[in-house]
Design an enzyme around this catalytic site. Structure first.
Site, PDB file in Angstrom:
ATOM      1  N   ASP A  38       0.855  -1.187   0.000  1.00  0.00           N
ATOM      2  CA  ASP A  38       0.000   0.000   0.000  1.00  0.00           C
ATOM      3  C   ASP A  38       0.892   1.239   0.000  1.00  0.00           C
ATOM      4  O   ASP A  38       1.689   1.434   0.918  1.00  0.00           O
ATOM      5  CB  ASP A  38      -0.904  -0.034   1.247  1.00  0.00           C
ATOM      6  CG  ASP A  38      -1.761   1.211   1.356  1.00  0.00           C
ATOM      7  OD1 ASP A  38      -2.395   1.565   0.357  1.00  0.00           O
ATOM      8  OD2 ASP A  38      -1.772   1.831   2.427  1.00  0.00           O
ATOM      9  N   THR A  74      -3.211   5.189  -3.855  1.00  0.00           N
ATOM     10  CA  THR A  74      -2.115   5.928  -3.194  1.00  0.00           C
ATOM     11  C   THR A  74      -0.776   5.700  -3.906  1.00  0.00           C
ATOM     12  O   THR A  74       0.073   6.581  -3.908  1.00  0.00           O
ATOM     13  CB  THR A  74      -1.988   5.500  -1.715  1.00  0.00           C
ATOM     14  OG1 THR A  74      -1.931   4.080  -1.641  1.00  0.00           O
ATOM     15  CG2 THR A  74      -3.155   5.995  -0.911  1.00  0.00           C
ATOM     16  N   THR A  75      -0.586   4.522  -4.502  1.00  0.00           N
ATOM     17  CA  THR A  75       0.640   4.273  -5.277  1.00  0.00           C
ATOM     18  C   THR A  75       0.536   4.979  -6.619  1.00  0.00           C
ATOM     19  O   THR A  75       1.491   5.604  -7.080  1.00  0.00           O
ATOM     20  CB  THR A  75       0.843   2.749  -5.494  1.00  0.00           C
ATOM     21  OG1 THR A  75       0.703   2.084  -4.237  1.00  0.00           O
ATOM     22  CG2 THR A  75       2.207   2.455  -6.061  1.00  0.00           C
ATOM     23  N   ASP A  83      -9.109  -0.033   2.682  1.00  0.00           N
ATOM     24  CA  ASP A  83      -9.051   0.487   1.307  1.00  0.00           C
ATOM     25  C   ASP A  83     -10.298   0.069   0.533  1.00  0.00           C
ATOM     26  O   ASP A  83     -10.847   0.858  -0.246  1.00  0.00           O
ATOM     27  CB  ASP A  83      -7.803  -0.047   0.582  1.00  0.00           C
ATOM     28  CG  ASP A  83      -6.539   0.709   0.985  1.00  0.00           C
ATOM     29  OD1 ASP A  83      -6.648   1.587   1.856  1.00  0.00           O
ATOM     30  OD2 ASP A  83      -5.448   0.418   0.449  1.00  0.00           O
TER      31      ASP A  83
END
Length: 530
Positions: free
Chosen positions: A58, A91-92, A396
């Site tokens: 994550d 988020t990546t 998530d």
């Protein structure tokens, strides 16, 4: 005159150096998480300061634990946190995208385009890209369970617990929809209404959604009290079931046996009076808040409560009080005189449950009458690493469902949306003139980093894959994306690989704002400590 020119030249070179330094350091952070993008992305093993280790892919988790020193690199860490708060997923993606945009900035700066011009053009390009994504998005209703499950499974496919997605996806969807005020009209949902309770032991497959409440501490039965109750009437007390004590600095010295006996008798009478008040209210399950100043309970009070057949759960945290009250429909009681029947919560069954595969016990409340808009997920895992990653992955997944509550549109995954936006931006840039045309083209090229990286991480030939993607999108197949399982380009809508529109639009906007801010920086000032 010559001297003045020299000064201006020096200033410019300094700004250029600072900008280059910022770009290099931020790109280093982006490259660090780039390999963890997508379902075939690698996991990172993090060693924390206290010697513990953490396994995750994550982006927000990895970056938050990284020790980053350069201020520009810290901006990318903050960027991933912003995406985590806004969308919860991607988020990546947002960090990889920011790295690609910074790469584009380097090329544009080398051509002599002014940084402010780049910043302005990129922000306009981002607005245009969002407009394109909104145009190709497909509306979705919260009643359409299959579409929500497809999006959640796509999110979970890149996690460590991907093999458990058929169990975790329905839990994520049901838990969020269970706390939405109105499925038709609500535009937001508070995930704090969903409590994730983690218990070591068993496997992730033992995870369950509880329509009620789970307290991580087992019932206190040192005095032989009951461990389960049918038709429970639940009281939550915030006062202490123990004898009053003197202030911290004071002490009472008793030298006479008769006086000592009288004190013990009074103490017993005092505690018995408190326990009788609880019994009189009709309560047969008692939750006791943790106390700092004096003992919240003692052996004597537990003995009396056990004799009265009351199930006792001790050491309830102050932070959990509000959630427990909303779930069970009870009210906290701060004084014995206030212990009345109208303060109690009702539940069909309360019991002490031993966790299979572990040695811990939890208290489970089921069949709660007047159940509040709350949900509890009991997460299981064989070790701390799996349990920690399962908790982050489920959060998530819940954020993905929250995105649909906020903005009810979905787009294709697998790099399809980014390729479509890139293709249309290229076409649009040909209508522009001046530096805008260059900047829009560079922005369009940067968007292709997502499908390129997905292909690279899946062990495919990225250039061949991106070329095939462009070809299919040019032919009008808007859902064409990378099928990492088969190693080819497929229609993502047919494979049910979809994601919320909000994840992609938020990533593009936040990454562009961060890069534009970096472009406007021309000096780094280190402030001395006072």
């Amino acid at each position: 005159m010559g001297r003045a020119t020299g000064e201006i030249y020096q200033d410019r070179s300094k700004g250029k150096d600072v900008r280059t330094s910022n770009i290099v350091s931020a790109k280093a952070v982006a490259n660090a998480v780039r390999t963890s993008l997508g379902p075939r992305g690698m996991d990172k093993l993090l060693q924390l300061e206290n010697g513990e280790i953490l396994i995750s892919n994550d982006g927000a988790t990895i970056l938050s634990k990284m020790k980053v020193l350069h201020p520009a690199a810290k901006m990318l860490v903050d960027l991933s946190q912003s995406q985590d708060i806004e969308a919860g997923d991607g988020t990546t993606t947002v960090v990889v995208l920011a790295g690609a945009l910074l790469n584009a900035c380097s090329a544009l700066l080398a051509k002599g385009i002014h940084p402010m011009g780049i910043a302005g053009s990129f922000l306009r390009a981002a607005d245009k890209a969002v407009e394109i994504l909104e145009d190709i998005a497909i509306p979705v209703e919260l009643n359409d369970r299959e579409s929500l499950l497809s999006a959640v499974e796509t999110c979970l496919s890149s996690k460590v617990v991907a093999q458990n997605s058929d169990l975790l996806a329905p839990i994520a969807v049901d838990s969020v929809l269970g706390v939405v005020d109105d499925i038709e009209t609500s535009t937001n949902v508070d995930l704090k209404d969903i409590r994730l309770v983690t218990q070591l032991g068993g496997t992730v497959d033992d995870t369950e959604l509880v329509q009620g409440l789970v307290i991580t501490k087992g019932a206190t039965k040192t005095a032989g009290g009951p461990t389960s109750k049918e038709n429970a009437k639940i009281a939550l007390i915030q006062y202490c079931l123990s004898a009053p004590k003197t202030d911290m600095d004071n002490s009472v010295v008793v030298s006479d046996y008769a006086a000592m006996d009288r004190i013990l008798r009074e103490e017993r009478k005092y505690i018995l009076g408190q326990c009788k008040a609880i019994k009189k209210s009709g309560a047969n399950v008692l939750l006791i808040q943790k106390s700092i100043l004096r003992d919240a309970y003692n052996e004597l009070s537990l003995h009396f409560l056990a004799k009265m057949g009351i199930l006792v759960v001790t050491d309830i945290n102050r932070n959990d009080i509000e959630f427990i009250c909303r779930t069970l429909g009870c009210q906290p009681v701060a004084h014995p005189d206030q212990m009345k029947a109208d303060k109690l919560g009702m539940a069909d069954h309360v019991s002490d449950v031993l966790m299979e595969g572990g040695s811990t016990k939890v208290v489970k409340f089921t069949g709660v009458q007047n159940l509040g808009k709350t949900m509890t997920v009991l997460l299981r895992g064989s070790n701390e690493f799996v349990l920690g990653e399962a908790e982050r992955s489920l959060h998530d997944a819940q954020c993905v469902v929250r995105c649909f509550v906020k903005k009810r549109f979905m787009i294709a995954g697998g790099g399809a949306a980014e390729t479509e936006a890139s293709l249309r931006l290229h076409k649009y840039s040909q209508e522009l003139t001046g530096t805008d045309a260059y900047c829009f083209q560079a922005f369009a090229d940067a968007l292709e980093v997502i499908p390129y990286t997905l292909a690279e991480n899946a062990g495919m030939k990225p250039i061949d894959v991106v070329t095939e993607l462009r070809k299919q999108h040019a032919e009008g197949i808007k859902g064409a994306g990378i099928n990492v399982k088969k190693g080819k380009v497929s229609n993502m809508y047919e494979l049910n690989v979809v994601q919320p529109l909000m994840v992609s639009t938020s990533a593009i906007q936040l990454a562009t704002e961060c890069v534009s801010m970096m472009m406007k920086i021309d000096d780094l000032v280190i402030v001395a400590h006072a």
